[in-house]
Design a protein around this motif. Structure first.
Motif, PDB file in Angstrom:
ATOM      1  N   LEU A 113     -48.251 -26.941 -36.444  1.00 39.61           N
ATOM      2  CA  LEU A 113     -46.936 -27.534 -36.153  1.00 39.61           C
ATOM      3  C   LEU A 113     -45.889 -27.294 -37.245  1.00 39.61           C
ATOM      4  CD1 LEU A 113     -47.420 -30.890 -34.203  1.00 39.61           C
ATOM      5  CD2 LEU A 113     -46.242 -28.829 -33.477  1.00 39.61           C
ATOM      6  N   MET A 117     -42.418 -25.374 -36.620  1.00 35.05           N
ATOM      7  CA  MET A 117     -41.140 -26.053 -36.895  1.00 35.05           C
ATOM      8  C   MET A 117     -40.269 -25.207 -37.836  1.00 35.05           C
ATOM      9  SD  MET A 117     -41.012 -28.979 -35.352  1.00 35.05           S
ATOM     10  CE  MET A 117     -41.985 -30.266 -34.643  1.00 35.05           C
ATOM     11  N   LEU A 124     -33.119 -21.107 -35.240  1.00 38.81           N
ATOM     12  CA  LEU A 124     -31.935 -21.897 -34.869  1.00 38.81           C
ATOM     13  C   LEU A 124     -30.801 -21.632 -35.859  1.00 38.81           C
ATOM     14  CD1 LEU A 124     -30.989 -24.101 -32.850  1.00 38.81           C
ATOM     15  CD2 LEU A 124     -31.651 -25.789 -34.567  1.00 38.81           C
ATOM     16  N   TRP A 127     -29.377 -18.279 -35.304  1.00 38.46           N
ATOM     17  CA  TRP A 127     -28.547 -18.292 -34.090  1.00 38.46           C
ATOM     18  C   TRP A 127     -27.169 -18.895 -34.388  1.00 38.46           C
ATOM     19  CZ3 TRP A 127     -26.369 -22.139 -30.988  1.00 38.46           C
ATOM     20  CH2 TRP A 127     -25.930 -21.709 -29.727  1.00 38.46           C
ATOM     21  N   LYS A 131     -23.505 -17.031 -34.244  1.00 36.20           N
ATOM     22  CA  LYS A 131     -22.419 -17.552 -33.403  1.00 36.20           C
ATOM     23  C   LYS A 131     -21.146 -17.704 -34.222  1.00 36.20           C
ATOM     24  CE  LYS A 131     -23.706 -18.020 -29.252  1.00 36.20           C
ATOM     25  NZ  LYS A 131     -22.906 -17.571 -28.102  1.00 36.20           N
ATOM     26  N   ARG A 135     -17.516 -15.739 -33.862  1.00 39.20           N
ATOM     27  CA  ARG A 135     -16.252 -16.446 -33.591  1.00 39.20           C
ATOM     28  C   ARG A 135     -15.156 -16.059 -34.581  1.00 39.20           C
ATOM     29  NH1 ARG A 135     -17.201 -22.685 -33.030  1.00 39.20           N
ATOM     30  NH2 ARG A 135     -14.969 -22.664 -33.226  1.00 39.20           N
ATOM     31  N   TYR A 152       5.636 -14.881 -27.241  1.00 41.10           N
ATOM     32  CA  TYR A 152       5.553 -16.299 -26.885  1.00 41.10           C
ATOM     33  C   TYR A 152       6.740 -17.065 -27.474  1.00 41.10           C
ATOM     34  CZ  TYR A 152       3.769 -21.095 -26.845  1.00 41.10           C
ATOM     35  OH  TYR A 152       3.631 -22.431 -26.669  1.00 41.10           O
ATOM     36  N   VAL A 156       9.742 -19.192 -25.778  1.00 43.90           N
ATOM     37  CA  VAL A 156      10.047 -20.587 -26.126  1.00 43.90           C
ATOM     38  C   VAL A 156      11.535 -20.732 -26.420  1.00 43.90           C
ATOM     39  CG1 VAL A 156       9.662 -22.399 -27.857  1.00 43.90           C
ATOM     40  CG2 VAL A 156       7.727 -21.118 -26.963  1.00 43.90           C
ATOM     41  N   GLU A 159      13.510 -20.658 -23.295  1.00 45.00           N
ATOM     42  CA  GLU A 159      13.374 -21.950 -22.595  1.00 45.00           C
ATOM     43  C   GLU A 159      14.266 -22.996 -23.240  1.00 45.00           C
ATOM     44  OE1 GLU A 159      11.627 -23.151 -19.939  1.00 45.00           O
ATOM     45  OE2 GLU A 159      10.991 -21.120 -19.381  1.00 45.00           O
ATOM     46  N   ARG A 163      17.497 -25.006 -21.682  1.00 47.73           N
ATOM     47  CA  ARG A 163      17.600 -26.477 -21.644  1.00 47.73           C
ATOM     48  C   ARG A 163      18.860 -26.953 -22.328  1.00 47.73           C
ATOM     49  NH1 ARG A 163      11.696 -29.271 -21.551  1.00 47.73           N
ATOM     50  NH2 ARG A 163      10.806 -27.796 -20.079  1.00 47.73           N
TER      51      ARG A 163
ATOM     52  N   MET B   1       8.138 -21.299 -17.253  1.00 44.36           N
ATOM     53  CA  MET B   1       6.875 -21.560 -17.966  1.00 44.36           C
ATOM     54  C   MET B   1       6.963 -22.862 -18.738  1.00 44.36           C
ATOM     55  SD  MET B   1       5.298 -19.349 -21.014  1.00 44.36           S
ATOM     56  CE  MET B   1       3.912 -19.937 -21.895  1.00 44.36           C
ATOM     57  N   ILE B   3       6.459 -25.238 -21.752  1.00 45.26           N
ATOM     58  CA  ILE B   3       6.260 -24.978 -23.185  1.00 45.26           C
ATOM     59  C   ILE B   3       5.015 -25.664 -23.729  1.00 45.26           C
ATOM     60  CG2 ILE B   3       8.653 -24.493 -23.790  1.00 45.26           C
ATOM     61  CD1 ILE B   3       8.675 -27.414 -24.940  1.00 45.26           C
ATOM     62  N   GLN B   5       2.278 -25.583 -22.398  1.00 38.68           N
ATOM     63  CA  GLN B   5       1.111 -24.764 -22.036  1.00 38.68           C
ATOM     64  C   GLN B   5       0.931 -23.647 -23.055  1.00 38.68           C
ATOM     65  OE1 GLN B   5       1.387 -23.293 -18.075  1.00 38.68           O
ATOM     66  NE2 GLN B   5      -0.748 -22.624 -18.053  1.00 38.68           N
ATOM     67  N   ILE B   6       0.203 -23.978 -24.137  1.00 42.14           N
ATOM     68  CA  ILE B   6      -0.028 -22.982 -25.185  1.00 42.14           C
ATOM     69  C   ILE B   6      -1.221 -22.135 -24.772  1.00 42.14           C
ATOM     70  CG2 ILE B   6      -0.642 -22.658 -27.626  1.00 42.14           C
ATOM     71  CD1 ILE B   6       0.699 -25.459 -28.038  1.00 42.14           C
ATOM     72  N   PRO B   7      -1.038 -20.848 -24.798  1.00 41.55           N
ATOM     73  CA  PRO B   7      -2.168 -20.022 -24.369  1.00 41.55           C
ATOM     74  C   PRO B   7      -3.336 -20.120 -25.356  1.00 41.55           C
ATOM     75  CG  PRO B   7      -0.376 -18.652 -25.170  1.00 41.55           C
ATOM     76  CD  PRO B   7       0.101 -20.050 -25.226  1.00 41.55           C
ATOM     77  N   GLN B  14     -15.419 -22.508 -24.116  1.00 41.88           N
ATOM     78  CA  GLN B  14     -15.789 -22.390 -25.531  1.00 41.88           C
ATOM     79  C   GLN B  14     -17.079 -23.178 -25.815  1.00 41.88           C
ATOM     80  OE1 GLN B  14     -14.014 -20.568 -27.714  1.00 41.88           O
ATOM     81  NE2 GLN B  14     -15.423 -20.990 -29.367  1.00 41.88           N
ATOM     82  N   LYS B  17     -20.078 -21.552 -24.504  1.00 41.85           N
ATOM     83  CA  LYS B  17     -20.516 -20.421 -25.329  1.00 41.85           C
ATOM     84  C   LYS B  17     -21.320 -20.893 -26.539  1.00 41.85           C
ATOM     85  CE  LYS B  17     -17.297 -16.670 -24.420  1.00 41.85           C
ATOM     86  NZ  LYS B  17     -16.162 -15.926 -24.958  1.00 41.85           N
ATOM     87  N   ASN B  18     -20.922 -22.071 -27.074  1.00 41.75           N
ATOM     88  CA  ASN B  18     -21.586 -22.585 -28.272  1.00 41.75           C
ATOM     89  C   ASN B  18     -22.889 -23.308 -27.971  1.00 41.75           C
ATOM     90  OD1 ASN B  18     -19.714 -21.569 -29.978  1.00 41.75           O
ATOM     91  ND2 ASN B  18     -18.480 -23.435 -30.029  1.00 41.75           N
ATOM     92  N   ARG B  19     -23.125 -23.632 -26.709  1.00 38.15           N
ATOM     93  CA  ARG B  19     -24.331 -24.394 -26.350  1.00 38.15           C
ATOM     94  C   ARG B  19     -25.589 -23.549 -26.554  1.00 38.15           C
ATOM     95  NH1 ARG B  19     -23.555 -26.710 -20.727  1.00 38.15           N
ATOM     96  NH2 ARG B  19     -21.921 -27.895 -21.747  1.00 38.15           N
ATOM     97  N   LEU B  20     -26.699 -24.240 -26.984  1.00 35.15           N
ATOM     98  CA  LEU B  20     -27.969 -23.528 -27.220  1.00 35.15           C
ATOM     99  C   LEU B  20     -28.532 -23.029 -25.894  1.00 35.15           C
ATOM    100  CD1 LEU B  20     -29.660 -25.957 -29.752  1.00 35.15           C
ATOM    101  CD2 LEU B  20     -29.161 -23.575 -30.199  1.00 35.15           C
ATOM    102  N   PRO B  21     -29.266 -21.926 -25.929  1.00 30.35           N
ATOM    103  CA  PRO B  21     -29.868 -21.448 -24.672  1.00 30.35           C
ATOM    104  C   PRO B  21     -30.877 -22.460 -24.113  1.00 30.35           C
ATOM    105  CG  PRO B  21     -30.050 -19.810 -26.424  1.00 30.35           C
ATOM    106  CD  PRO B  21     -29.542 -21.057 -27.047  1.00 30.35           C
ATOM    107  N   LEU B  31     -42.230 -29.532 -27.810  1.00 34.26           N
ATOM    108  CA  LEU B  31     -42.705 -29.851 -29.161  1.00 34.26           C
ATOM    109  C   LEU B  31     -42.602 -31.345 -29.443  1.00 34.26           C
ATOM    110  CD1 LEU B  31     -41.365 -26.909 -31.346  1.00 34.26           C
ATOM    111  CD2 LEU B  31     -43.733 -27.516 -30.945  1.00 34.26           C
TER     112      LEU B  31
END
Lengths: 166, 191
Positions: A113, A117, A124, A127, A131, A135, A152, A156, A159, A163, B1, B3, B5-7, B14, B17-21, B31
């Motif tokens: 064990l 472990m 882990l 992994w 990841k 990222r 962008y 803005v 816009e 306004r 559009m 404002i 709404q930020i891309p 996300q 994607k980060n979750r364990l298999p 175990l």
């Protein structure tokens, strides 16, 4: 004396020497092994008293332990190794006389064990690191990023201007 | 559009994607279950009390010092007295005469079997002890302390008397003081 005779003589001497040395070795085998208290205690320190809690046989003061030390001495005199004596004690008095659980049956889990472990933990960790590395590039600004952010920001501003005009 | 709404990347995506298999979760679950099961078995074993009067006794096999094999299954219908003792045990010495005397009383009838179980002892000392106290009923070592663990004995001497049906009828912790004391327990079991 010719060569053949000399060779025969050497051969005879070699055979005689062989007999003499074999005889000596056999005689040495028959000499009883001298077992000192230190040798007994060295094995006894690797075994635990089956009737007293957590006391090794070398320091246990009871009559029973004295008998077991005598038994160890007998076995050593008979030429047994420390491992053979330990196995004999485990068979006679149970695994509790051993300092560590033997690697058999359910006890194997104790040895398997932690390794599982550690390996699982290492995998882990690897992994997670992979990841995190994957990222990173997305957070680092690329050449395309300023373009898109400029685009962008331009939108803005448009816009806001709209306004303001309203 | 809009404002506000930020891309950006979808948070759910996300997180996904980060979750364990899934196999990692399954392995971790297995175990954990194995570890808890192991812990439970250990706790259950340690909390088991001594055997109780009335409990059925599982078959016992003992090889005596003289090589005779005693099997309790072959003794069904007889009363069996199991005496745990050791050569290093002083109280065991004091009860040996009472046990031998009771054995001599019951042996001709053939309905009672006495068995001495030598607990964590050395064979030469045990044999010397048997000779010294003139014990003639079968005696053998408790190899690997299997039998004493089955009865969960607390020390020596301890005596367990099994009735004709194979159930535990009496437990004696400590030594018997006389042959009569032993007879007063065994005689009612023979009726």
């Amino acid at each position: 004396m010719n060569k053949h005779k000399i060779l025969r003589l050497f051969g005879l001497l070699a055979v005689l020497a062989g007999f003499v040395f074999t005889g000596t070795a056999q005689a040495q085998d028959q000499v009883p092994l001298v077992v000192t208290d230190d040798m007994v205690n060295q094995v006894a320190s690797q075994l635990y008293c089956p009737v007293c809690e957590n006391i090794s046989l070398d320091v246990c003061p009871t009559q029973a332990c004295e008998q077991w030390r005598s038994l160890i001495r007998e076995k050593l005199e008979a030429g047994w190794s420390a491992d053979q004596i330990k196995e004999y004690f485990a068979a006679q008095y149970g695994d509790r006389v051993l300092p560590q659980p033997p690697n058999r049956g359910l006890n194997r889990l104790v040895y398997i064990l932690p390794r599982v472990m550690i390996i699982a933990g290492a995998l882990l960790l690897a992994w997670i690191v992979m990841k995190l590395r994957a990222r990173k590039p997305s957070s680092v600004p690329t050449e395309a990023a300023p373009q898109s952010s400029t685009e962008y920001l331009t939108r803005v501003e448009e816009e806001l201007n709209k306004r303001k005009g309203e | 559009m809009d404002i506000n709404q930020i891309p950006s990347e979808d948070p759910a995506e996300q997180a996904g994607k980060n979750r364990l298999p899934i196999p990692v979760f399954i392995l971790a679950g297995i175990l954990l279950a194995a570890f808890l099961g192991f812990l439970y078995m250990g706790l259950q074993r340690s909390q088991q009390g001594p055997v109780q009067v009335g409990d059925p006794i599982p078959p016992i096999s003992l090889t005596t010092f003289d090589g005779q094999v005693i099997d309790t299954t072959a003794q069904k219908g007889n009363v069996i007295l199991l005496n745990f003792w050791a050569s290093w045990c002083k109280p065991c010495e004091s009860e040996s005469a009472a046990l031998q005397s009771a054995w001599e009383y019951y042996q001709p009838g053939g309905q009672v079997l006495f068995v001495g179980i030598d607990y964590v002892d050395t064979a030469p000392e045990a044999l010397a002890s048997l000779k010294k106290y003139g014990i003639t009923f079968p005696n053998g070592p408790d190899l690997g302390t299997k039998i004493s663990q089955m009865f969960r004995i607390r020390g020596v001497p301890e005596t367990y008397i099994i009735d004709r049906n194979g159930n535990l009828a009496y437990i004696q912790i400590g030594p018997f003081s006389s042959s009569e004391e032993i007879q007063s327990i065994i005689d009612p079991l023979l009726q």
